[in-house]
Design an enzyme around this catalytic site. Structure first.
Site, PDB file in Angstrom:
ATOM      1  N   LYS A  22       0.829  -1.216   0.000  1.00 41.82           N
ATOM      2  CA  LYS A  22       0.000   0.000   0.000  1.00 41.82           C
ATOM      3  C   LYS A  22       0.854   1.253   0.000  1.00 41.82           C
ATOM      4  CE  LYS A  22      -0.827   1.779   3.854  1.00 41.82           C
ATOM      5  NZ  LYS A  22      -1.251   2.192   5.204  1.00 41.82           N
ATOM      6  N   ASP A  51      -7.647   1.812  -0.300  1.00 37.20           N
ATOM      7  CA  ASP A  51      -6.718   2.949  -0.209  1.00 37.20           C
ATOM      8  C   ASP A  51      -6.177   3.363  -1.571  1.00 37.20           C
ATOM      9  OD1 ASP A  51      -7.099   3.126   2.494  1.00 37.20           O
ATOM     10  OD2 ASP A  51      -5.001   2.797   3.059  1.00 37.20           O
ATOM     11  N   ASN A  94     -10.297   6.834   4.177  1.00 36.95           N
ATOM     12  CA  ASN A  94      -9.459   6.821   5.375  1.00 36.95           C
ATOM     13  C   ASN A  94      -8.020   6.474   5.001  1.00 36.95           C
ATOM     14  OD1 ASN A  94      -8.723   7.042   8.021  1.00 36.95           O
ATOM     15  ND2 ASN A  94      -9.627   5.104   8.676  1.00 36.95           N
ATOM     16  N   GLY A  96      -4.516   7.388   4.775  1.00 32.52           N
ATOM     17  CA  GLY A  96      -3.483   8.337   5.199  1.00 32.52           C
ATOM     18  C   GLY A  96      -2.483   8.585   4.080  1.00 32.52           C
ATOM     19  N   SER A 170       3.273  11.355  13.294  1.00 30.13           N
ATOM     20  CA  SER A 170       3.221  10.556  12.070  1.00 30.13           C
ATOM     21  C   SER A 170       4.370  10.919  11.139  1.00 30.13           C
ATOM     22  CB  SER A 170       1.887  10.794  11.357  1.00 30.13           C
ATOM     23  OG  SER A 170       1.904  10.187  10.070  1.00 30.13           O
ATOM     24  N   SER A 171       5.016   9.908  10.614  1.00 25.61           N
ATOM     25  CA  SER A 171       6.074  10.136   9.615  1.00 25.61           C
ATOM     26  C   SER A 171       5.473  10.557   8.281  1.00 25.61           C
ATOM     27  CB  SER A 171       6.884   8.859   9.411  1.00 25.61           C
ATOM     28  OG  SER A 171       6.099   7.883   8.736  1.00 25.61           O
ATOM     29  N   ASP A 314       2.722  -0.945  11.920  1.00 22.19           N
ATOM     30  CA  ASP A 314       1.634  -1.735  11.329  1.00 22.19           C
ATOM     31  C   ASP A 314       1.829  -3.224  11.598  1.00 22.19           C
ATOM     32  OD1 ASP A 314       0.888   0.732  10.433  1.00 22.19           O
ATOM     33  OD2 ASP A 314       1.065   0.304   8.302  1.00 22.19           O
ATOM     34  N   ASN A 337       1.383   6.230  18.667  1.00 22.46           N
ATOM     35  CA  ASN A 337       0.594   6.715  17.521  1.00 22.46           C
ATOM     36  C   ASN A 337      -0.363   5.646  16.974  1.00 22.46           C
ATOM     37  OD1 ASN A 337       2.291   5.211  15.847  1.00 22.46           O
ATOM     38  ND2 ASN A 337       2.724   6.911  14.443  1.00 22.46           N
ATOM     39  N   LYS A 341      -4.595   6.037  14.357  1.00 25.18           N
ATOM     40  CA  LYS A 341      -4.674   5.356  13.068  1.00 25.18           C
ATOM     41  C   LYS A 341      -6.145   4.998  12.762  1.00 25.18           C
ATOM     42  CE  LYS A 341       0.159   4.143  13.239  1.00 25.18           C
ATOM     43  NZ  LYS A 341       0.794   4.706  12.045  1.00 25.18           N
ATOM     44  N   GLU A 342      -6.411   3.854  12.133  1.00 26.74           N
ATOM     45  CA  GLU A 342      -7.775   3.563  11.682  1.00 26.74           C
ATOM     46  C   GLU A 342      -8.780   3.616  12.832  1.00 26.74           C
ATOM     47  OE1 GLU A 342      -5.143   2.800  10.307  1.00 26.74           O
ATOM     48  OE2 GLU A 342      -5.352   1.987   8.295  1.00 26.74           O
ATOM     49  N   ARG A 345      -5.952   2.095  18.198  1.00 27.43           N
ATOM     50  CA  ARG A 345      -5.547   0.679  18.149  1.00 27.43           C
ATOM     51  C   ARG A 345      -5.043   0.156  19.493  1.00 27.43           C
ATOM     52  NH1 ARG A 345      -2.560   0.529  12.156  1.00 27.43           N
ATOM     53  NH2 ARG A 345      -4.468   0.003  11.029  1.00 27.43           N
ATOM     54  N   HIS A 386      -8.865  -2.656   9.154  1.00 33.83           N
ATOM     55  CA  HIS A 386      -8.394  -3.850   8.435  1.00 33.83           C
ATOM     56  C   HIS A 386      -7.407  -4.688   9.251  1.00 33.83           C
ATOM     57  CE1 HIS A 386      -4.734  -1.399   6.797  1.00 33.83           C
ATOM     58  NE2 HIS A 386      -5.332  -0.706   7.737  1.00 33.83           N
ATOM     59  N   ARG A 387      -6.514  -3.998   9.980  1.00 33.87           N
ATOM     60  CA  ARG A 387      -5.506  -4.784  10.714  1.00 33.87           C
ATOM     61  C   ARG A 387      -6.092  -5.486  11.937  1.00 33.87           C
ATOM     62  NH1 ARG A 387      -1.454  -3.956   7.575  1.00 33.87           N
ATOM     63  NH2 ARG A 387      -1.186  -1.865   6.721  1.00 33.87           N
ATOM     64  N   LYS A 412      -9.345  -2.426   2.985  1.00 36.87           N
ATOM     65  CA  LYS A 412      -8.551  -1.173   2.967  1.00 36.87           C
ATOM     66  C   LYS A 412      -7.198  -1.425   2.310  1.00 36.87           C
ATOM     67  CE  LYS A 412      -7.265   2.826   5.820  1.00 36.87           C
ATOM     68  NZ  LYS A 412      -5.830   3.061   5.754  1.00 36.87           N
TER      69      LYS A 412
HETATM   70  O1  LIG Z   1       4.116   6.370   5.030  1.00 35.41           O
HETATM   71  C1  LIG Z   1       3.423   5.345   5.020  1.00 35.41           C
HETATM   72  O2  LIG Z   1       3.190   4.712   3.969  1.00 35.41           O
HETATM   73  C2  LIG Z   1       2.879   4.838   6.291  1.00 35.41           C
HETATM   74  C3  LIG Z   1       3.409   5.274   7.485  1.00 35.41           C
HETATM   75  C4  LIG Z   1       2.940   4.770   8.794  1.00 35.41           C
HETATM   76  O3  LIG Z   1       2.184   5.794   9.403  1.00 35.41           O
HETATM   77  P1  LIG Z   1       2.768   6.751  10.569  1.00 35.41           P
HETATM   78  O4  LIG Z   1       3.974   7.437  10.068  1.00 35.41           O
HETATM   79  O5  LIG Z   1       1.620   7.671  10.811  1.00 35.41           O
HETATM   80  O6  LIG Z   1       3.080   5.871  11.756  1.00 35.41           O
HETATM   81  C5  LIG Z   1       2.075   3.523   8.661  1.00 35.41           C
HETATM   82  O7  LIG Z   1       1.407   3.255   9.859  1.00 35.41           O
HETATM   83  C6  LIG Z   1       1.072   3.664   7.541  1.00 35.41           C
HETATM   84  O8  LIG Z   1       0.274   2.516   7.415  1.00 35.41           O
HETATM   85  C7  LIG Z   1       1.777   3.858   6.226  1.00 35.41           C
HETATM   86  C1  LIG Z   2      -2.112   3.193   9.573  1.00 34.62           C
HETATM   87  C2  LIG Z   2      -2.501   2.649   8.426  1.00 34.62           C
HETATM   88  O1  LIG Z   2      -3.008   3.333   7.360  1.00 34.62           O
HETATM   89  P1  LIG Z   2      -2.906   4.848   6.870  1.00 34.62           P
HETATM   90  O2  LIG Z   2      -2.046   4.799   5.652  1.00 34.62           O
HETATM   91  O3  LIG Z   2      -4.301   5.261   6.582  1.00 34.62           O
HETATM   92  O4  LIG Z   2      -2.267   5.675   7.946  1.00 34.62           O
HETATM   93  C3  LIG Z   2      -2.418   1.178   8.228  1.00 34.62           C
HETATM   94  O5  LIG Z   2      -2.557   0.724   7.067  1.00 34.62           O
HETATM   95  O6  LIG Z   2      -2.207   0.426   9.188  1.00 34.62           O
END
Ligand SMILES: O=C(O)C1=C[C@@H](OP(=O)(O)O)[C@@H](O)[C@H](O)C1
Ligand SMILES: C=C(OP(=O)(O)O)C(=O)O
Length: 426
Positions: A22, A51, A94, A96, A170-171, A314, A337, A341-342, A345, A386-387, A412
């Site tokens: 993803k 997604d 949803n 991100g 969040s990164s 994740d 963090n 998330k979804e 958690r 989903h997780r 998702k």
């Molecule tokens: O950059 C990405 O693809 C992601 C970063 C992570 O989020 P965070 O940086 O918010 O922890 C992860 O949980 C998310 O599923 C995907």
């Molecule tokens: C946190 C997740 O998704 P998102 O990319 O929406 O942040 C995830 O897939 O576990």
């Protein structure tokens, strides 16, 4: 709402092809669209899930041409950030990985006003750290409902300069800025503040930006120097690795079901941080061989681990349910963090794990799980996460069994997960 019941499974073996990652898929779609006008990038092994559909719909609304060669091979026409269409609103569900990068990239490129919105949960997921950074770079952004959360309206492009971003929640905010700042007319300096979480996803972004011809200079641990007016260069063809977070469920199921289970799509050179799941699984007693393009899991006897999993938030969730089969108390630390998330958690996991009879300690940023002498049959709620649904499939390997609500929410990132689970695990 549908449910699925899984009980008394004792084996999980055969071959599974992972869907595309993803994180890589949504970055690749956006980067391919940002390549120069007239270029076409063929993305192979594309993930088709909720997604990625949200990202594809957004690109279509922006006028980006995407041709489907097969469902998993897409040809994306570049437009160099000059969007052929000017939508008034983009709906990003949803996802991100659609909301954060599109906010930054459109703040850098779009001149007419556009509203970015998402589902009810997305409207509860914070975005202020990213918006503050974009505003510092000159973007005009306003919140439509609650300050700090989508929906938001972008109405004026950024210029560049020095931009600070807090990376402690969040990164994705940092990845989003790294994708957007090279497009600006002026150079920028991106300074990271706070204790940055989920660092491997930033490395993933940097690796992919290199593949698409973008140059970013890292100056020390928390600073990037980024030239402006850069052009994304099409690699012409781009292969999307199998999803390493999704692999965690198969790796865990292969341990519980004794394998051998061959998991195609991940390998030694994976650019996804979640590949580290294998190291922790081995620490727990799992037997896994990682090859160049696949992994083979062949069982193992599990013992508890106590680990900081901030780098792999994740895949970390999978250890929470795997802990039910390990001797001792497993603690997953530094995952505050998870709460944004979804779903929340940490709380959702603690609540649902307790239904099995496990002793669960929910800390502000950690979870400790001690299995009961005998697992109890449980009805698991999944919170449209989903997780949550995929993690609890592992309870099918208990005598007590599990009924999981709304397994379809796995769409998702992995629409075929439960179908594959029933094919491989008996
Ligand atoms: O950059 C990405 O693809 C992601 C970063 C992570 O989020 P965070 O940086 O918010 O922890 C992860 O949980 C998310 O599923 C995907
Ligand atoms: C946190 C997740 O998704 P998102 O990319 O929406 O942040 C995830 O897939 O576990």
């Amino acid at each position: 709402m549908d449910t699925i019941t899984l009980q008394g499974l004792s084996q999980c073996r055969g071959e599974v092809d992972l869907p595309g990652s993803k994180s890589i898929a949504n970055r690749a779609l956006l980067m391919a669209a940002l390549c120069a006008s007239g270029t076409v990038t063929e993305l192979r092994h594309m993930l088709r899930s909720d997604d990625t559909e949200r990202m594809l719909e957004a690109l279509a609304a922006l006028g980006v041409g995407v041709t489907e060669v097969t469902p998993t091979t897409l040809r994306v026409q570049g437009c160099g950030g000059q969007w052929p269409a000017q939508p008034e609103q983009l709906y990003l569900g949803n996802a991100g990985t659609a909301m954060r990068p599109l906010t930054a990239v459109l703040a850098a490129t779009q001149t007419s006003p556009v509203v970015l919105t998402g589902d009810a949960r997305m409207q509860e997921r914070p975005i202020a750290d990213l918006v503050d950074a974009l505003r510092e770079g000159g973007a005009q952004i306003s919140y439509q409902n609650n300050a700090g959360y989508p929906p938001l309206q972008l109405s004026g492009a950024m210029k560049g300069g020095t931009v600070h971003v807090n990376g402690s929640a969040s990164s994705q905010y940092i990845s989003a800025l790294l994708m957007a700042l090279p497009l600006l007319p002026e150079p920028s300096t991106l300074i990271l503040t706070g204790t940055v979480v989920s660092w491997p996803y930033i490395e993933l972004t940097l690796a992919m930006l290199r593949d698409f011809g973008i140059v970013i200079e890292q100056v020390g641990a928390q600073q990037f120097q980024i030239a402006g007016k850069q052009e994304y260069r099409s690699p012409e063809q781009y292969w999307i690795e199998g999803d390493a977070s999704a692999a965690s469920y198969w790796l865990a199921a292969g341990v519980l079901g004794g394998g051998p289970l061959t998991i195609h799509g991940i390998g030694k050179k994976s650019i996804q941080g979640d590949i580290q799941f294998i190291d922790y699984l081995r620490q727990m007693g799992g037997e896994v061989a990682l090859h160049d393009e696949y992994a083979v899991v062949s069982g193992g006897k599990l013992r508890a681990i106590d680990v900081d999993l901030n780098a792999i938030p994740d895949a970390a969730m999978t250890f929470a349910t795997l802990a039910l089969f390990a001797e001792g108390t497993t603690c997953i630390r530094n995952v505050a963090n998870w709460r944004i998330k979804e779903t929340d958690r940490l709380h959702a996991m603690a609540t649902e794990l307790a239904k099995t009879g496990a002793t669960v300690e929910e800390g502000d940023d950690y979870l400790c799980v001690t299995p009961p002498a005998r697992l109890q049959p449980s009805q698991i709620a999944t919170y449209d996460d989903h997780r949550m649904a995929m993690c609890f499939s592992l309870l099918g390997f208990s005598e007590a069994g599990v009924t999981i609500a709304d397994p379809a929410c796995s769409a998702k990132t992995y629409p075929l997960y439960f179908q594959e689970f029933q094919r491989l695990c008996r």
